[in-house]
Design a protein around this motif. Structure first.
Motif, PDB file in Angstrom:
ATOM      1  N   ARG A 103       0.631   7.058   3.098  1.00  0.00           N
ATOM      2  CA  ARG A 103      -0.782   7.287   2.735  1.00  0.00           C
ATOM      3  C   ARG A 103      -0.931   8.553   1.900  1.00  0.00           C
ATOM      4  O   ARG A 103      -1.709   8.585   0.941  1.00  0.00           O
ATOM      5  N   LYS A 104      -0.208   9.605   2.259  1.00  0.00           N
ATOM      6  CA  LYS A 104      -0.281  10.850   1.478  1.00  0.00           C
ATOM      7  C   LYS A 104       0.217  10.626   0.055  1.00  0.00           C
ATOM      8  O   LYS A 104      -0.374  11.131  -0.906  1.00  0.00           O
ATOM      9  N   SER A 146       0.215   7.769  -1.593  1.00  0.00           N
ATOM     10  CA  SER A 146      -0.787   6.942  -2.256  1.00  0.00           C
ATOM     11  C   SER A 146      -2.002   7.780  -2.662  1.00  0.00           C
ATOM     12  O   SER A 146      -2.508   7.655  -3.779  1.00  0.00           O
ATOM     13  N   ASN A 147      -2.459   8.650  -1.767  1.00  0.00           N
ATOM     14  CA  ASN A 147      -3.615   9.501  -2.068  1.00  0.00           C
ATOM     15  C   ASN A 147      -3.320  10.453  -3.220  1.00  0.00           C
ATOM     16  O   ASN A 147      -4.160  10.657  -4.099  1.00  0.00           O
ATOM     17  N   MET A 148      -2.121  11.036  -3.218  1.00  0.00           N
ATOM     18  CA  MET A 148      -1.729  11.954  -4.293  1.00  0.00           C
ATOM     19  C   MET A 148      -1.709  11.212  -5.628  1.00  0.00           C
ATOM     20  O   MET A 148      -2.226  11.700  -6.641  1.00  0.00           O
ATOM     21  N   CYS A 195      -3.278   8.409  -6.476  1.00  0.00           N
ATOM     22  CA  CYS A 195      -4.643   8.029  -6.864  1.00  0.00           C
ATOM     23  C   CYS A 195      -5.428   9.223  -7.386  1.00  0.00           C
ATOM     24  O   CYS A 195      -6.176   9.104  -8.369  1.00  0.00           O
ATOM     25  N   THR A 196      -5.253  10.378  -6.768  1.00  0.00           N
ATOM     26  CA  THR A 196      -5.933  11.593  -7.217  1.00  0.00           C
ATOM     27  C   THR A 196      -5.480  11.968  -8.625  1.00  0.00           C
ATOM     28  O   THR A 196      -6.294  12.314  -9.482  1.00  0.00           O
ATOM     29  N   GLN A 202      -7.093   9.724 -11.335  1.00  0.00           N
ATOM     30  CA  GLN A 202      -8.550   9.745 -11.528  1.00  0.00           C
ATOM     31  C   GLN A 202      -9.005  10.115 -12.938  1.00  0.00           C
ATOM     32  O   GLN A 202      -9.891   9.448 -13.488  1.00  0.00           O
ATOM     33  N   GLN A 221      -8.782   1.669 -10.049  1.00  0.00           N
ATOM     34  CA  GLN A 221      -7.386   1.886  -9.660  1.00  0.00           C
ATOM     35  C   GLN A 221      -6.559   0.600  -9.756  1.00  0.00           C
ATOM     36  O   GLN A 221      -5.429   0.621 -10.223  1.00  0.00           O
TER      37      GLN A 221
END
Length: 142
Positions: free
Chosen positions: A11-12, A14-16, A18-19, A22, A32
Protein backbone atom coordinates in the motif's frame (compact mmCIF):
# COMPACT_ATOMS: atom_id res chain seq x y z
CA UNK A 1 8.27 -10.33 7.12
CA UNK A 2 4.72 -10.73 8.40
CA UNK A 3 1.66 -10.71 6.16
CA UNK A 4 0.54 -7.36 7.59
CA UNK A 5 3.93 -5.78 6.87
CA UNK A 6 3.88 -7.09 3.29
CA UNK A 7 0.39 -5.71 2.71
CA UNK A 8 1.31 -2.39 4.33
CA UNK A 9 4.44 -2.13 2.19
CA UNK A 10 2.40 -2.78 -0.95
CA UNK A 11 0.00 0.00 0.00
CA UNK A 12 2.84 2.42 0.79
CA UNK A 13 4.43 1.69 -2.59
CA UNK A 14 1.12 2.20 -4.35
CA UNK A 15 0.45 5.45 -2.46
CA UNK A 16 3.93 6.78 -3.25
CA UNK A 17 3.52 5.92 -6.94
CA UNK A 18 0.07 7.54 -7.13
CA UNK A 19 1.31 10.67 -5.35
CA UNK A 20 4.19 11.00 -7.80
CA UNK A 21 1.79 10.56 -10.72
CA UNK A 22 -0.62 13.31 -9.60
CA UNK A 23 1.03 16.22 -11.46
CA UNK A 24 0.96 14.19 -14.69
CA UNK A 25 -2.67 13.21 -14.18
CA UNK A 26 -3.61 16.87 -13.72
CA UNK A 27 -1.51 18.01 -16.70
CA UNK A 28 -3.12 15.54 -19.11
CA UNK A 29 -6.57 15.47 -17.45
CA UNK A 30 -6.66 11.70 -16.98
CA UNK A 31 -7.29 9.50 -13.96
CA UNK A 32 -4.92 6.96 -12.40
CA UNK A 33 -6.41 3.99 -14.25
CA UNK A 34 -6.08 5.74 -17.61
CA UNK A 35 -2.47 6.64 -16.76
CA UNK A 36 -1.74 3.04 -15.74
CA UNK A 37 -3.23 1.76 -18.99
CA UNK A 38 -1.22 4.16 -21.17
CA UNK A 39 2.01 3.22 -19.44
CA UNK A 40 1.24 -0.49 -19.48
CA UNK A 41 0.62 -0.37 -23.23
CA UNK A 42 3.74 1.72 -23.85
CA UNK A 43 5.96 -0.47 -21.65
CA UNK A 44 4.50 -3.77 -22.91
CA UNK A 45 3.74 -3.28 -26.62
CA UNK A 46 3.14 -7.00 -27.18
CA UNK A 47 0.36 -7.03 -24.56
CA UNK A 48 -2.07 -4.58 -26.05
CA UNK A 49 -5.57 -6.00 -25.68
CA UNK A 50 -8.24 -5.37 -23.07
CA UNK A 51 -7.74 -8.96 -21.94
CA UNK A 52 -4.04 -8.22 -21.33
CA UNK A 53 -4.97 -5.21 -19.19
CA UNK A 54 -7.13 -7.47 -17.05
CA UNK A 55 -5.00 -10.61 -16.90
CA UNK A 56 -1.51 -9.13 -16.75
CA UNK A 57 -1.99 -5.65 -15.30
CA UNK A 58 -4.79 -6.79 -13.00
CA UNK A 59 -7.36 -4.14 -13.87
CA UNK A 60 -10.96 -5.32 -13.43
CA UNK A 61 -12.74 -5.70 -16.77
CA UNK A 62 -15.47 -3.12 -16.09
CA UNK A 63 -12.95 -0.53 -14.94
CA UNK A 64 -10.65 -1.28 -17.89
CA UNK A 65 -13.56 -0.92 -20.31
CA UNK A 66 -14.58 2.49 -18.97
CA UNK A 67 -10.98 3.74 -18.91
CA UNK A 68 -10.25 2.52 -22.45
CA UNK A 69 -13.38 4.24 -23.76
CA UNK A 70 -12.36 7.43 -21.95
CA UNK A 71 -8.86 7.28 -23.48
CA UNK A 72 -10.30 6.70 -26.95
CA UNK A 73 -12.76 9.59 -26.53
CA UNK A 74 -9.90 11.85 -25.33
CA UNK A 75 -7.77 10.91 -28.33
CA UNK A 76 -5.07 9.07 -26.35
CA UNK A 77 -5.87 5.57 -27.69
CA UNK A 78 -7.17 3.93 -30.80
CA UNK A 79 -8.67 0.49 -31.15
CA UNK A 80 -7.39 -1.42 -34.17
CA UNK A 81 -8.43 -4.79 -35.54
CA UNK A 82 -5.78 -7.50 -35.35
CA UNK A 83 -4.32 -8.32 -38.77
CA UNK A 84 -4.73 -12.09 -38.34
CA UNK A 85 -7.83 -12.39 -36.14
CA UNK A 86 -10.65 -9.90 -36.60
CA UNK A 87 -12.09 -10.83 -33.17
CA UNK A 88 -9.06 -9.28 -31.46
CA UNK A 89 -8.86 -5.51 -30.99
CA UNK A 90 -5.45 -3.96 -30.32
CA UNK A 91 -5.17 -0.86 -28.14
CA UNK A 92 -2.65 1.58 -29.58
CA UNK A 93 -1.52 4.83 -27.95
CA UNK A 94 -1.86 7.80 -30.31
CA UNK A 95 0.57 10.59 -31.08
CA UNK A 96 -1.39 12.74 -28.60
CA UNK A 97 -0.51 10.23 -25.84
CA UNK A 98 3.24 10.36 -26.42
CA UNK A 99 3.98 13.31 -24.10
CA UNK A 100 1.93 11.78 -21.28
CA UNK A 101 3.71 8.46 -21.81
CA UNK A 102 7.13 10.14 -21.82
CA UNK A 103 6.36 12.06 -18.63
CA UNK A 104 5.00 8.88 -17.02
CA UNK A 105 8.06 6.85 -17.92
CA UNK A 106 10.31 9.56 -16.52
CA UNK A 107 8.26 9.52 -13.30
CA UNK A 108 8.62 5.71 -13.19
CA UNK A 109 12.41 6.07 -13.47
CA UNK A 110 12.48 8.55 -10.57
CA UNK A 111 10.18 6.29 -8.54
CA UNK A 112 12.50 3.34 -9.12
CA UNK A 113 15.61 5.39 -8.30
CA UNK A 114 14.05 6.52 -5.01
CA UNK A 115 13.24 2.94 -4.08
CA UNK A 116 16.71 1.70 -5.04
CA UNK A 117 18.55 4.41 -3.08
CA UNK A 118 21.17 2.83 -0.82
CA UNK A 119 20.52 -0.70 -2.12
CA UNK A 120 23.30 -2.60 -3.90
CA UNK A 121 22.88 -4.39 -7.21
CA UNK A 122 23.38 -7.69 -5.37
CA UNK A 123 20.55 -6.84 -2.97
CA UNK A 124 18.32 -5.87 -5.91
CA UNK A 125 19.01 -9.22 -7.56
CA UNK A 126 18.17 -11.06 -4.33
CA UNK A 127 14.98 -9.02 -3.99
CA UNK A 128 13.97 -9.78 -7.59
CA UNK A 129 14.46 -13.51 -6.91
CA UNK A 130 12.36 -13.18 -3.76
CA UNK A 131 9.56 -11.41 -5.65
CA UNK A 132 9.59 -14.04 -8.42
CA UNK A 133 9.16 -16.78 -5.82
CA UNK A 134 6.29 -14.91 -4.16
CA UNK A 135 4.58 -14.40 -7.53
CA UNK A 136 4.99 -18.11 -8.28
CA UNK A 137 3.50 -19.01 -4.90
CA UNK A 138 0.54 -16.69 -5.50
CA UNK A 139 -0.03 -18.09 -8.99
CA UNK A 140 0.05 -21.67 -7.71
CA UNK A 141 -2.56 -20.81 -5.04
CA UNK A 142 -5.07 -19.49 -7.57
Amino acid sequence: MSAIKMIALGRKLSNMYCTMAQPILRRYKINQTCFDILLFLANNPGNNTARDLCEIRGIKSGIASVAVESLIKSGYLTRENDKTDRRIHRLVPTEKAQNAIFDGQEMQKIFTEKLRHGISDEEIEMFNNFIEKIEKNITEEQ
